[in-house]
Design a protein around this motif. Structure first.
Motif, short mmCIF file in Angstrom:
data_model
loop_
_atom_site.label_atom_id
_atom_site.label_comp_id
_atom_site.label_asym_id
_atom_site.label_seq_id
_atom_site.Cartn_x
_atom_site.Cartn_y
_atom_site.Cartn_z
N ARG A 20 0.82 -1.22 0.00
CA ARG A 20 0.00 0.00 0.00
C ARG A 20 0.86 1.26 0.00
NH1 ARG A 20 -5.29 -0.78 1.74
NH2 ARG A 20 -5.79 -2.64 2.96
N ILE A 161 -7.11 -6.47 -2.58
CA ILE A 161 -7.90 -5.50 -1.82
C ILE A 161 -9.27 -5.36 -2.47
CG2 ILE A 161 -8.04 -3.10 -1.05
CD1 ILE A 161 -5.01 -2.99 -1.06
N ASP A 185 -11.31 -3.15 2.36
CA ASP A 185 -11.11 -1.74 2.72
C ASP A 185 -12.43 -1.04 2.98
OD1 ASP A 185 -8.41 -2.07 2.66
OD2 ASP A 185 -8.01 -0.57 1.13
N GLU A 186 -12.29 0.29 3.17
CA GLU A 186 -13.42 1.08 3.66
C GLU A 186 -14.50 1.34 2.60
OE1 GLU A 186 -11.44 4.32 5.70
OE2 GLU A 186 -13.29 5.45 5.29
#
Ligand code: URA
Length: 209
Positions: A20, A161, A185-186
């Motif tokens: 990342r 991801i 992830d968000e």
């Protein structure tokens, strides 16, 4: 409904942090993606069926186990999916590799297939479709449609991801497909990037921008 597996193994999470990070250069990024793909392949093959065979060890006869299930096919979605293939082949060297390429129609914004090449015995194989990022889910959904149209019946999807939006869309479109993720992830931002994500996986893998 297909299952969703998020791999929280410490080694995978550790390597993902460096994947990342914006200060990680192309060479290291590529190596890390390769390593995480290998670790994920180890987890994803956990349910592979085994059969017993008779062998002779140097000491005695023995009954031992070998893989007995369907042969595997790996299908990267061009272009970023290519970065995960070698890592999987390290553990499953006999797997065949297909490819699917999609572009986004500028009017409908929907993904359209422009290239596909699969092993000839599609019905006989179990496929793992790979793409580092599951963002809106559009490419994964279309790639899996492309495989199913050609007779594939046993398909898993693997990514590094995922955004929740992509997971929901893929589950809805292909409820028979299990999804394997290194990190959930968000959200997606307004440009379709996963937040916090890793940026553009293809550009970071191939050093383009
Ligand atoms: N594709 C990428 O490469 N990155 C994202 O964040 C979303 C889609």
């Amino acid at each position: 409904m297909g299952k969703v597996y998020v791999f929280d193994h410490p080694l995978i999470q550790h390597k993902l942090t460096y994947i990342r990070d914006t200060s990680t250069g192309t060479k290291e990024f590529r190596e890390l993606v390769d390593e995480v793909a290998t670790l994920m392949a180890f987890e994803i093959t956990r349910d592979m069926p085994l059969e017993e065979v008779e062998i002779n060890t140097p000491v005695s006869k023995a009954t031992s186990k070998v893989l007995s299930g369907k042969k595997l096919g790996i299908v990267p979605i061009l272009r970023a999916g290519i970065g995960m293939v070698d890592g999987i082949l390290k553990l499953i060297p006999a797997a065949k590799v297909g490819h699917v390429g999609l572009y986004r129609d500028p009017e409908t914004l929907m993904p359209v297939e422009y290239y596909i090449k699969l092993p000839s015995d599609v019905e006989e194989r179990e496929f793992i479709v790979v793409d580092p990022m599951l963002a809106t889910g559009g490419s994964a959904i279309e790639a899996i449609h492309s495989l199913k149209k050609r007779g594939a019946v046993n398909i898993k999807f693997m990514c590094l991801i995922a955004a929740p939006e992509g997971v929901d869309a893929l589950k809805e479109a292909h409820p028979d497909v299990d999804i394997y993720i290194a990190a959930l992830d968000e959200k997606l931002n307004d440009h379709g990037y996963i937040v916090p994500g890793l940026g553009d996986a293809g550009d970071r893998l191939f050093g383009t921008k």
